[in-house]
Design a protein around this motif. Structure first.
Motif, PDB file in Angstrom:
ATOM      1  N   VAL B 311     -17.725   9.391  54.047  1.00 34.95           N
ATOM      2  CA  VAL B 311     -18.516  10.600  53.828  1.00 34.95           C
ATOM      3  C   VAL B 311     -17.686  11.823  54.207  1.00 34.95           C
ATOM      4  O   VAL B 311     -17.574  12.786  53.454  1.00 34.95           O
ATOM      5  CB  VAL B 311     -19.831  10.562  54.640  1.00 34.95           C
ATOM      6  CG1 VAL B 311     -20.542  11.904  54.594  1.00 34.95           C
ATOM      7  CG2 VAL B 311     -20.744   9.455  54.117  1.00 34.95           C
ATOM      8  N   LEU B 314     -14.521  12.343  51.822  1.00 30.69           N
ATOM      9  CA  LEU B 314     -14.913  12.860  50.512  1.00 30.69           C
ATOM     10  C   LEU B 314     -15.287  14.339  50.600  1.00 30.69           C
ATOM     11  O   LEU B 314     -14.828  15.172  49.815  1.00 30.69           O
ATOM     12  CB  LEU B 314     -16.115  12.037  50.021  1.00 30.69           C
ATOM     13  CG  LEU B 314     -16.725  12.373  48.678  1.00 30.69           C
ATOM     14  CD1 LEU B 314     -15.696  12.177  47.581  1.00 30.69           C
ATOM     15  CD2 LEU B 314     -17.925  11.465  48.423  1.00 30.69           C
ATOM     16  N   GLU B 368     -13.108   8.966  43.968  1.00 30.53           N
ATOM     17  CA  GLU B 368     -13.910   8.039  43.159  1.00 30.53           C
ATOM     18  C   GLU B 368     -14.167   6.756  43.949  1.00 30.53           C
ATOM     19  O   GLU B 368     -15.282   6.220  43.960  1.00 30.53           O
ATOM     20  CB  GLU B 368     -13.190   7.715  41.838  1.00 30.53           C
ATOM     21  CG  GLU B 368     -13.209   8.865  40.838  1.00 30.53           C
ATOM     22  CD  GLU B 368     -12.323  10.050  41.246  1.00 30.53           C
ATOM     23  OE1 GLU B 368     -11.362   9.838  42.020  1.00 30.53           O
ATOM     24  OE2 GLU B 368     -12.601  11.173  40.822  1.00 30.53           O
ATOM     25  N   HIS B 371     -16.709   7.390  46.633  1.00 31.00           N
ATOM     26  CA  HIS B 371     -18.070   7.328  46.084  1.00 31.00           C
ATOM     27  C   HIS B 371     -18.538   5.870  45.988  1.00 31.00           C
ATOM     28  O   HIS B 371     -19.677   5.552  46.322  1.00 31.00           O
ATOM     29  CB  HIS B 371     -18.112   7.959  44.683  1.00 31.00           C
ATOM     30  CG  HIS B 371     -18.311   9.449  44.684  1.00 31.00           C
ATOM     31  ND1 HIS B 371     -17.268  10.337  44.584  1.00 31.00           N
ATOM     32  CD2 HIS B 371     -19.427  10.196  44.783  1.00 31.00           C
ATOM     33  CE1 HIS B 371     -17.747  11.573  44.598  1.00 31.00           C
ATOM     34  NE2 HIS B 371     -19.052  11.520  44.727  1.00 31.00           N
ATOM     35  N   ASN B 372     -17.644   5.002  45.503  1.00 35.33           N
ATOM     36  CA  ASN B 372     -18.012   3.579  45.414  1.00 35.33           C
ATOM     37  C   ASN B 372     -18.340   3.011  46.789  1.00 35.33           C
ATOM     38  O   ASN B 372     -19.304   2.270  46.956  1.00 35.33           O
ATOM     39  CB  ASN B 372     -16.865   2.752  44.816  1.00 35.33           C
ATOM     40  CG  ASN B 372     -16.732   2.942  43.314  1.00 35.33           C
ATOM     41  OD1 ASN B 372     -17.592   3.558  42.692  1.00 35.33           O
ATOM     42  ND2 ASN B 372     -15.661   2.427  42.749  1.00 35.33           N
ATOM     43  N   ILE B 374     -19.401   4.544  49.471  1.00 39.38           N
ATOM     44  CA  ILE B 374     -20.688   5.047  49.976  1.00 39.38           C
ATOM     45  C   ILE B 374     -21.845   4.383  49.219  1.00 39.38           C
ATOM     46  O   ILE B 374     -22.824   3.938  49.815  1.00 39.38           O
ATOM     47  CB  ILE B 374     -20.744   6.583  49.841  1.00 39.38           C
ATOM     48  CG1 ILE B 374     -19.709   7.214  50.768  1.00 39.38           C
ATOM     49  CG2 ILE B 374     -22.143   7.106  50.166  1.00 39.38           C
ATOM     50  CD1 ILE B 374     -19.349   8.649  50.419  1.00 39.38           C
ATOM     51  N   ALA B 375     -21.704   4.299  47.899  1.00 37.53           N
ATOM     52  CA  ALA B 375     -22.782   3.702  47.096  1.00 37.53           C
ATOM     53  C   ALA B 375     -22.998   2.242  47.502  1.00 37.53           C
ATOM     54  O   ALA B 375     -24.138   1.794  47.641  1.00 37.53           O
ATOM     55  CB  ALA B 375     -22.452   3.796  45.615  1.00 37.53           C
ATOM     56  N   SER B 384     -19.962  -1.784  41.221  1.00 41.81           N
ATOM     57  CA  SER B 384     -19.792  -1.247  39.880  1.00 41.81           C
ATOM     58  C   SER B 384     -18.873  -2.138  39.048  1.00 41.81           C
ATOM     59  O   SER B 384     -18.856  -2.072  37.845  1.00 41.81           O
ATOM     60  CB  SER B 384     -19.220   0.160  39.952  1.00 41.81           C
ATOM     61  OG  SER B 384     -18.060   0.161  40.741  1.00 41.81           O
TER      62      SER B 384
END
Lengths: 371, 388
Positions: B311, B314, B368, B371-372, B374-375, B384
């Motif tokens: 977090v 990013l 990118e 983001h993965n 964190i998701a 993903s």
């Protein structure tokens, strides 16, 4: 150093989350849209008082928990998450404002009633002049034989039709001061303003209302301090909205299957949710920082309160918009709870100052720091 | 909930600040030295001898066994005094913690003190032309022949390549295994025959990185870290070290203050858009600062920061880019002149800072990938792709 929630605060938050989830359903918030305003049943209000929540942000001397403003903020956050009517948050703000700024006699008279739940309270600051906050207050108290006399209009007064006491910001001499006005006092009229989330927002009309000089909050900075406390609690409510919208959408993205896969496995979906998560974490950090700065009465408290409100307000609207979009067609229906959070977030984002107004406060702080 | 330091911690900060003041002339000499690499090594050794390098490391290997709070204090004071960065930063931030966790006793005694003193400079050989974000698909081969690994392949984005004494690298030792299970972690002298280094000029024109080519390079088996084929987990365990930290906040503070002064006249920014923009960056920077305090508090309480470091990384990369870009915008067309132009503003530092900022969302895990992470690891969303 410890900048995370201690055990007592975590326990308070968890109890609040569980209790509100049981006692207040989103369905009630939805029904209120057709029969405003949204009000909690008397037994729930009594239960919150029983739990001692209305004193959560007050000092032990004031009959509260002594856990600091953060305790009130955690309750406000859970209220936002649960779509609870705003009266608890307004009363928390009023209680903390009195506890921090009231004189001994006023505190002894009012705080026990407020904490016991028998005197809901709210702040009345904004006026129809296109801006926010105590500095733009124009309503002036006239000194006379019977004390101070108040006439004028206050708007966007939260939870005004259920409040028993208004803390009214008014000019007294050169300063903006806080004056307690009972709901039943002569010359007080309350007119609903009908907000999009059915919250009990009113216009307060004052026509020659008498207030004893001795009842004025003694500290010249009381109106600003009270407004800062209220602002931080509105920010906390918004953080709860954002968290709820994120949780709802994340759960949906795990179960909704399209093209043979859960939609949460598509990066167009998951990355947007990750961005909301990042902003919620940054917003939470700002909220805790603002609460701590208020407790310590630090010089940067005003800037941190403004920072928290500006950032979290935008985060909550983004989170709710993402929730509508990522739920797709079903997210655009009346029956889903998504729009309830969007309504609340959208309205609270422009309550107690919008993001641009708070950024101006920050800019003044920067100019001061870099001078 | 409080952010107060204890009296002992404040005293420690004061001693650190006094030491920095007393040694400021040595720090200043680094930039002007005829041999900047040697000067940087000397500076690191001076700091280490004073007890300000390797704070988290065990005393047995030359560290300080200091508390986390002391580490924060030292990094804050060093950033505030704008001291030159430690030259062996990659060895200090990545290899050192790896060896403490996974090295043999002989490896720790052999390598750790020399990382701290700056006697041996380290570079990292992880990324390859075909293995960036998908690092586990790396193809540099290592074959055991007797007591040596024989390594052939190419590494990329290697900082300090031309001056490093040693390299820690990931190699494929079992091509038939699933890709994460056939990787080993090796340590290699950079003067071993078969190694060649080619400096790589970056988009901003500077030379920070290099390509390193391995042509049948022999590495003794004793320089294997951890188990054979067990290198992937070892590398993963220290990636989060690279992502966490409050140190970025202080350098961003400097960037934001320069942005304000650049746009301000008489101490105030009059332009409403620029003023709101600067305020937004201040808000985001404070958010990052207090996020850092929360992560630190978790660590102090023994809770793993884990994916929450993503977090911060990013958000910090994005903020750095926004500030750098705003500084360019404010300077208008003058910002886009080279430092040789007679009309250049700020000696070309704005453009340099802008190019520099773009690297922050690529190096150490792209935005990118953050983001993965964190998701998937924070929100628990499905992966993903087949892997992460």
């Amino acid at each position: 150093m410890d900048f995370e929630l201690g055990e007592e605060l975590v326990a308070l938050r968890d109890i609040a989350r569980d209790l509100l989830a049981q006692r207040w359903k989103a369905e009630s918030a939805r029904r209120a849209l057709d029969a405003p305003p949204s009000r909690m049943p008397g037994e729930l209000w009594a239960e919150l008082a029983e739990m001692g929540w209305f004193g959560a942000g007050c000092s032990e001397a004031g009959g509260g928990s002594g856990l600091g403003v953060i305790a009130a903020a955690l309750l406000a956050e859970e209220a936002g998450r649960a779509l609870l009517p705003g009266a608890m948050t307004s009363t928390l703000a009023g209680a903390v404002a009195l506890d921090r700024n009231g004189g001994a006699a006023l505190k002894a008279e009012l705080l026990p009633q407020i904490i016991a739940g028998s005197l809901p309270v709210t702040l009345a600051v904004e006026e129809p002049n296109g801006t926010w906050g105590p500095d733009s207050v124009e309503v002036a108290a006239q000194a006379g034989a019977g004390g101070l006399k108040l006439s004028g209009r206050k708007i966007f007064v939260a939870d005004g039709s259920s409040a028993g006491l208004f803390l009214v910001a008014a000019r007294v001499g050169d300063d903006v001061r806080l004056l307690p006005v009972e709901a039943g006092a002569g010359g007080v009229e309350v007119v609903p303003m009908q907000r999009i989330d059915a919250q009990d927002i009113v216009e307060l009309r004052l026509d020659g209302v008498q207030v004893g000089v001795e009842r004025m909050l003694p500290d010249a900075g009381a109106a600003h301090d009270a407004y800062a406390v209220w602002t931080v609690l509105v920010a906390a409510d918004l953080l709860g909205s954002a968290g709820a919208a994120l949780a709802m959408t994340t759960a949906y993205a795990k179960e909704r299957v399209q093209f043979g896969r859960p939609i949460g496995s598509f990066q167009a979906v998951s990355h947007r949710l990750a961005d909301v998560q990042v902003n919620v974490e940054i917003g939470r950090s700002l909220l805790y920082a603002a609460c701590l700065a208020l407790d310590e009465r630090r010089g940067d408290a005003g800037a941190l309160v403004a920072a928290a409100k500006a950032f979290i307000g935008e985060t909550a609207v983004d989170a709710a918009e993402a929730a509508v979009q990522l739920h797709g067609g079903i997210g655009y229906t009346w029956e889903l709870d998504v729009h309830l959070h969007l309504r609340r977030a959208r309205a609270n984002a422009v309550t107690a100052g919008d993001a641009g107004w708070h950024r101006e406060t920050v800019a003044r702080h920067m100019a001061h720091c870099y001078a | 909930m409080d952010l107060k330091f204890s009296a002992a911690e404040e005293a420690y900060r004061l001693r650190c600040r006094e030491w920095i003041a007393a040694n400021a002339h040595h720090a200043a000499a680094v930039a002007k030295a005829a041999d900047p690499v040697q000067a940087a090594r000397d500076w690191q050794r001076r700091l280490w001898e004073a007890g300000y390098v390797g704070l988290a490391w065990p005393k047995a290997y030359g560290g300080q066994d200091a508390t986390l709070t002391q580490q924060v204090i030292v990094s804050e004071e060093m950033a505030r005094a704008k001291l030159p960065p430690l030259i062996n930063t990659i060895g200090l931030s990545i290899l050192g913690p790896t060896l403490v966790l996974h090295g043999t006793e002989a490896q720790r005694r052999r390598f750790l003190p020399r990382i701290l003193s700056g006697e041996e400079l380290w570079c990292q050989g992880f990324s390859e032309p075909g293995a960036g974000s998908d690092l586990a698909s790396l193809t540099t081969r290592a074959v055991l022949e007797g007591d040596d690994f024989v390594v052939t392949g190419q590494k990329l984005w290697t900082s300090l390549g031309p001056i490093a004494d040693w390299c820690f690298l990931l190699v494929r030792t079992d091509p038939s295994a699933p890709k994460r299970e056939g990787i080993s972690y090796l340590l290699c002298r950079m003067d071993t025959p078969g190694i060649s280094v080619r400096p790589l000029r970056n988009a901003g024109g500077g030379v920070h990185f290099s390509e390193v080519f391995f042509d049948s390079v022999r590495i003794p088996r004793e320089h294997l870290v951890g188990e054979l084929h067990g290198g992937w987990k070892i590398a993963r365990s220290t990636l989060d070290h690279e992502r966490s930290g409050l140190s970025g906040v202080i350098s961003l503070e400097g960037s934001l203050e320069r942005l304000w002064r650049q746009a301000a006249a008489g101490g105030e920014i009059a332009d409403a858009v620029a003023r709101q923009q600067a305020a937004q960056y201040w808000i985001e920077l404070e958010g990052l600062r207090y996020l850092g305090f929360r992560a630190l508090s978790d660590q102090l309480a023994g809770r793993q920061p884990g994916a929450s470091a993503s977090v911060g990384k990013l958000f910090a990369a994005k903020l750095r880019q926004k500030i750098a870009r705003a500084a360019l915008d404010n300077a208008g067309p003058y910002a886009c002149l080279t430092k040789k132009s007679p009309h250049v503003v700020g000696k070309g530092r704005l453009v340099a800072g802008y190019f520099d900022s773009l690297g922050y969302s690529i190096g150490g895990g792209t935005s990118e990938i953050m983001h993965n992470v964190i998701a998937e690891r924070v929100l628990g969303l499905p992966r993903s792709s087949g892997e992460a």
